[in-house]
Design a protein around this motif. Structure first.
Motif, mmCIF file in Angstrom:
data_model
loop_
_atom_site.group_PDB
_atom_site.id
_atom_site.type_symbol
_atom_site.label_atom_id
_atom_site.label_comp_id
_atom_site.label_asym_id
_atom_site.label_seq_id
_atom_site.Cartn_x
_atom_site.Cartn_y
_atom_site.Cartn_z
ATOM 1 N N LEU A 131 0.824 -1.209 0.000
ATOM 2 C CA LEU A 131 0.000 0.000 0.000
ATOM 3 C C LEU A 131 0.862 1.265 0.000
ATOM 4 O O LEU A 131 0.555 2.229 -0.705
ATOM 5 C CB LEU A 131 -0.947 -0.004 1.196
ATOM 6 N N SER A 132 1.930 1.264 0.784
ATOM 7 C CA SER A 132 2.837 2.420 0.803
ATOM 8 C C SER A 132 3.456 2.646 -0.571
ATOM 9 O O SER A 132 3.504 3.775 -1.061
ATOM 10 C CB SER A 132 3.953 2.216 1.838
ATOM 11 N N LEU A 135 0.657 3.826 -3.105
ATOM 12 C CA LEU A 135 0.294 5.217 -2.861
ATOM 13 C C LEU A 135 1.442 6.148 -3.254
ATOM 14 O O LEU A 135 1.219 7.208 -3.846
ATOM 15 C CB LEU A 135 -0.076 5.409 -1.387
ATOM 16 N N GLY A 146 -2.452 14.201 -6.548
ATOM 17 C CA GLY A 146 -2.148 13.744 -5.187
ATOM 18 C C GLY A 146 -2.392 14.834 -4.160
ATOM 19 O O GLY A 146 -2.937 14.582 -3.090
#
Length: 179
Positions: A131-132, A135, A146
């Motif tokens: 996920l890091s 993203l 963003g």
């Protein structure tokens, strides 16, 4: 005395909740303006931080760290200048930096998931790392979107906190009235 404190407390909780909800609605309605405003606020913070570092550098007790404080102060002032004169570019740049940081963090989380013993399940660490990284890639690939996304998330968070403060304020009010 306690009753007076609780009476003032519930009113302040309601005020904080209403302000949170208004801020949340505005941040969601105008995410670009929110991102630019946050960049401006960061610029003014960097300006005060830079001035503070320079003032501290020339105090008598700053002998050994004087050069470092001057360097930090000048860097902060340059960053503040760009943030204040070009907040849109600053918001985009900060989002790009955030994206890079998330990618690096994800890589280290992934490496950590496969090293030594962990209390947390390995799959959860791998999921967090993925996920890091995802993203981070999204932020770095399109930092303008963003920055807008961050503003919207901030708005939603403010709405949730606002509702929580209003709920707490009403609960305290009810408790005060029953006492």
């Amino acid at each position: 005395m306690e009753r007076d404190w609780l009476t003032a407390g519930w009113k302040m909780l309601l005020v904080r909740g209403v302000i949170g909800i208004v801020f949340g609605i505005l941040a969601i309605a105008w995410p670009v303006s929110t991102a630019i405003t946050l960049a401006l606020l960061w610029g003014f913070w960097a300006l005060t931080d830079g001035i503070g570092a320079l003032v501290q550098a020339f105090r008598p007790e700053a002998r050994g760290s004087r050069v470092l404080l001057v360097a930090l102060g000048v860097i902060a002032l340059v960053a503040a200048f760009f943030a204040i004169t070009s907040p849109g570019m600053t918001a985009t740049t900060l989002t790009w930096i955030l994206g890079i940081w998330l990618i690096v963090r994800g890589v280290f989380e992934l490496a950590g998931a496969f090293s030594s013993n962990h209390v947390m399940p390995r799959w959860l660490l791998v999921l967090s790392a993925a996920l890091s990284i995802l993203l981070g890639i999204l932020f770095a690939a399109n930092p303008g979107a963003g920055a807008v996304g961050i503003a919207v998330v901030l708005g939603v968070t403010a709405l949730i906190w606002g509702a929580a403060f209003i709920t707490a304020g009403l609960a305290v009010r009810r408790a005060v009235q029953q006492a």
